[in-house]
Design an enzyme around this catalytic site. Structure first.
Site, short mmCIF file in Angstrom:
data_model
loop_
_atom_site.label_atom_id
_atom_site.label_comp_id
_atom_site.label_asym_id
_atom_site.label_seq_id
_atom_site.Cartn_x
_atom_site.Cartn_y
_atom_site.Cartn_z
N CYS A 116 0.93 -1.12 0.14
CA CYS A 116 0.07 -0.01 -0.07
C CYS A 116 0.89 1.11 -0.08
O CYS A 116 0.27 2.38 -0.01
CB CYS A 116 -0.96 -0.12 1.32
SG CYS A 116 -2.03 -1.43 0.78
N HIS A 258 -3.50 7.00 2.33
CA HIS A 258 -3.82 5.61 1.84
C HIS A 258 -5.03 5.38 2.18
O HIS A 258 -5.40 5.35 3.43
CB HIS A 258 -2.71 4.55 2.18
CG HIS A 258 -3.14 3.17 1.82
ND1 HIS A 258 -3.84 2.77 0.87
CD2 HIS A 258 -3.19 2.29 2.84
CE1 HIS A 258 -4.07 1.35 0.78
NE2 HIS A 258 -3.70 1.24 2.13
N ASN A 288 -10.10 -0.63 0.18
CA ASN A 288 -8.52 -0.60 -0.10
C ASN A 288 -8.36 -1.29 -1.31
O ASN A 288 -8.26 -2.37 -1.13
CB ASN A 288 -8.20 -1.34 1.34
CG ASN A 288 -6.63 -1.04 1.28
OD1 ASN A 288 -5.73 -0.84 0.12
ND2 ASN A 288 -5.85 -1.33 2.50
#
Ligand code: ACO
Length: 332
Positions: A116, A258, A288
């Site tokens: 990520c 993020h 996500n």
């Protein structure tokens, strides 16, 4: 080559998400969960899932093409393509496939893996080639197909992830540097909190010659530890960056983290004293998407004119590795 440039400017953005929508209530038909639980713990309502024809290469290509169209560049003038992904079509690299689809025949293209944090690390990596004067034009892509690696029977993790891609076009300039500063960190000692590990199996080729056959296990995550890491380290790395470049949150227009969990976004925003209106969030719609979240959010905000020319954006990626980083950007 060797343009003697001092900085980068941000020229274009693009994104792509698959059409298939998986809502929380649909997930609750598969595992013991509910729309209410997922929304209240994460802020996520739905995520996109790649169809059989979709992949990191295809999503990355669409996002990159849309960013290039915004720049109006001749595709042959692109020097560098960096693809951040942990879920490639091809373990030898998916960026060359995107280069071929784009027809960016003069570009060198390679993958970079940092989960990520991948997009942020790729942006910083590409910027170094531009600032050093080696290359002039680069496309940085973040794309992940998490649905292929999620354990769809594990309610503690499957609710979080989705598929998607975003891309940013950057150009070297000798007048200013719109990548104002950055920080990057890794702590491999805590790597076991979040993994997509290989599950090699013992096999033999012939007689006594043994080998490990390849393959991967689904994502394994200690959610509470990852949560604690994010709310502790992300404010620190951004504060440290502010100190380095003499900034504070008052001078920043947008906090673009993020997109992992709305509670993480809110907690980091509170610690850094960002008002709610400055915290960009679209995870309600996509969950996500790993390396995809930052450029996907950026592209949406640019196209809606939420982010405008010369706006200052504090951005941070964090996740498996463990790895985390921050960058301060002026859009334009
Ligand atoms: N539905 C219903 N109940 C659930 C679910 C679910 N989907 N998941 C867990 N529970 C239950 C647990 O079993 C537990 O029940 P128990 O107390 O009876 O044992 C209870 O809910 C609480 O579980 P916790 O794990 O403590 O829940 P928490 O509030 O920590 O939320 C979550 C879990 C959402 C995963 C949170 O920890 C989180 O977001 N962590 C960060 C994870 C993350 O962002 N990972 C990606 C990082 S980026 C990258 O690199 C890929």
């Amino acid at each position: 080559m060797n343009f003697k440039q001092i900085g980068v400017s941000f020229k274009g953005s693009g994104s792509y998400v698959p059409n298939q929508i998986l809502t929380n209530s649909k997930i609750s038909n598969k595992v013991d969960t509910s729309d209410e639980w997922i929304k209240s713990r994460t802020g996520i309502s739905q995520r996109r899932i790649s169809g059989l024809e979709e992949s990191v290469t295809q999503m990355g290509y669409k996002a990159a093409m849309s960013a290039i169209q915004m720049t109006k560049w001749d595709i042959e003038t692109i020097d560098l393509i960096v693809l951040a992904t942990s879920t490639p079509n091809d373990l030898f690299g998916s960026a060359p496939g995107i280069q071929a689809k784009l027809g960016a025949n003069n570009a060198v293209a390679f993958d970079l893996t940092a989960a990520c944090s991948g997009f942020l690390f790729a942006l910083i990596t590409a910027s170094q080639f531009l600032k050093g004067g080696t290359y002039k034009r680069a496309i940085v892509i973040g794309a992940d197909q998490m649905s292929s690696y999620v354990d769809w029977n594990d309610r503690r993790s499957c609710i979080l992830f989705g598929d998607g891609a975003g891309a940013i076009a950057i150009e070297a300039t000798n007048e200013f540097d719109n990548l104002i500063g950055f920080n990057m960190r890794t702590d491999g000692r805590k790597g076991s909190f979040l993994n997509l590990p290989s599950n090699k199996k013992k096999d033999s080729i012939i007689d006594n010659i043994e080998f490990s056959s390849g393959g991967f296990s689904p994502i394994q995550m200690n959610g509470q530890e990852v949560y604690k890491f994010a709310v502790r380290e992300v404010p620190l790395i951004i504060q440290d960056l502010f100190k380095k470049v003499n900034y504070n949150s008052d001078k920043v227009d947008w906090l673009l983290l993020h997109q992992a969990n709305q509670r993480i976004l809110d907690s980091v925003g509170d610690k850094l004293k960002f008002s709610k209106g400055k915290i960009l969030s679209n995870l309600q719609n996509y969950g996500n998407t790993s390396a995809g979240t930052i450029p996907l959010m950026m592209d949406e905000a640019i196209r809606k004119k939420t982010i405008k020319q010369n706006d200052i954006i504090a951005t941070s990626g964090f996740g498996a590795g463990l790895s985390w980083g921050a960058a301060l950007i002026k859009w334009g």
